[in-house]
Scaffold this active site. Structure first.
Site, mmCIF file in Angstrom:
data_model
loop_
_atom_site.group_PDB
_atom_site.id
_atom_site.type_symbol
_atom_site.label_atom_id
_atom_site.label_comp_id
_atom_site.label_asym_id
_atom_site.label_seq_id
_atom_site.Cartn_x
_atom_site.Cartn_y
_atom_site.Cartn_z
ATOM 1 C CG ASP A 268 -1.974 -1.084 1.157
ATOM 2 O OD1 ASP A 268 -1.810 -2.002 0.341
ATOM 3 O OD2 ASP A 268 -2.948 -1.024 1.918
ATOM 4 C CD GLU B 148 -2.941 -1.771 -6.500
ATOM 5 O OE1 GLU B 148 -3.083 -0.580 -6.841
ATOM 6 O OE2 GLU B 148 -3.778 -2.358 -5.784
#
Length: 392
Positions: free
Chosen positions: A22, A287
């Protein structure tokens, strides 16, 4: 409550999950907004110690500091400095805003509704079809405030993908000269790698599929160098290590047949990009690393974060569908099955599909080079986000 003066800046709030994922995304976004659009950014982060692994110059004990044009503020309760609402507030990945911030937004809403900042929830990246229909939708909160849901994605109807404006040109210049990667390996204290050797970076979660590949590589006909940082990947390879993971040191190498494991030091984001550009294949997770592997224009395996009821496999298959759209059917099928088998820890299938897929075959290399150009869809995430704010 005193009506606070407005400031022309953005605030981005991030809670650090899984150490680097994140914060990796939000740090890149904050830098790009500040540097390419000259918008002051305050990045509020709850875990500076983890953040410092990808930003080594960061002082984990300092409450407020600035890097790359971004003010980095330790997010603690209460906030270490007074909060003044700017033009935009971004919740990264559904983190909950501090009560101090929500109270100020509510006060502005009650006294001067036109002065309320645009409130966005930056969602996780997904290639699923439903994302287009949900991107940009407002949600009325119980207190009367409005929050927008911003979905990154791979189509023109989504929020786009994080990519700096000059990234591809930098990558192409780097990859044009073999000396660049050899110099990088030397700087990282990775010894014995020759230009013709196969080099694979590994940044995965725990999986026996990784052990299967390592056994395959050590018995192969060509030398393979696997570059692995101390962390979760190594928990699957303890049988190949000469000591406990904690005792390993950066630069250490472990040789098994034609496989050499190299222990990577932690690097900043620029060095990580260059590492991905320099390897023949990249195994990535989460991600941020997932996107950087695509921009590296090299073949990769995506180890997606496991979710309940195997929902992560739905996300993986959605991505595979669009990524393989222009690939020859036999290459697309094998590459997809390799990624699925790796994520399901199907060891025999991983072995089979790896051997059936030649990672340096010309069609695949052409595809990984063209894919970033197609995926960016004429506008990156920061560009679309700035435009979204203007339109709102």
């Amino acid at each position: 409550m005193i009506n606070m003066p407005r400031a022309n800046h953005w605030d981005i709030f991030c809670t650090v999950v899984d150490n680097y994922g994140d914060i990796g995304v939000t740090w890149r976004l904050a830098k790009q907004i500040a540097n390419e659009y000259s918008i002051p950014v305050n990045l509020w982060v709850d875990d500076l110690a983890s953040f410092s692994h990808i930003l080594p110059a960061l002082n984990p004990f300092k409450k407020v500091q600035s890097f790359s044009g971004v003010n980095i503020i330790h997010w603690a309760e209460p906030l270490p400095i007074g909060f003044i609402a700017g033009d935009v507030i971004v919740e990264a990945f559904a983190c909950e805003l501090p009560e101090q911030v929500k109270n100020q937004l509510l006060h502005l809403h009650q006294t001067d509704p036109k002065s309320v900042p645009i409130w966005l929830n930056l969602e996780y990246l997904s290639a699923e079809d439903w994302v287009e229909g949900c991107h940009g939708l407002p949600s009325l909160q119980a207190n009367g405030l409005k929050k927008y849901f911003y979905f990154p994605g791979f189509t023109a109807k989504t929020g786009g993908l994080i990519c700096e404006q000059n990234l591809f040109a930098q990558r192409d210049a780097w990859q044009a000269d073999t000396a660049n990667k050899l110099q990088l390996f030397n700087e990282l204290n990775l010894k014995g790698i020759k230009a013709e050797d196969t080099v694979i970076s590994i940044f995965s979660y725990e999986t026996q599929a990784l052990a299967t590949l390592c056994e395959l590589w050590q018995q192969g006909a060509k030398k393979v160098h696997a570059l692995i940082p101390k962390g979760r990947s190594l928990h699957s390879l303890t049988h190949l290590l000469p000591c406990e993971i904690e005792a390993l040191v950066p630069g250490q190498k472990i040789v098994h047949g034609n496989l050499t494991l190299h222990i990577l030091p932690m690097t900043n984001q620029q060095s990580f990009d260059r590492l991905l550009w320099s390897c023949d294949i990249n195994i990535v997770r989460g991600e941020d690393s997932f996107m950087r592997a695509q921009w590296a224009a090299k073949p990769f395996i995506w180890h997606i974060y496991p979710q309940e009821d195997d929902y992560h496999l739905v996300k993986l298959e959605a991505f595979l569908k669009i990524y393989c759209d222009n690939l020859a059917p036999e290459i697309a099928e094998n590459w997809s099955k390799l990624n699925l088998a790796f994520n399901q820890a199907q060891q025999s299938a991983v072995d089979l599909h790896w051997q059936n897929l030649n990672p340096v075959s010309l069609p695949l290399l052409q595809h990984v080079k063209q894919w970033p150009i197609n995926a960016i869809n004429d506008a990156d995430l920061a560009t679309r986000l700035v435009q979204f704010v203007k339109n709102s």
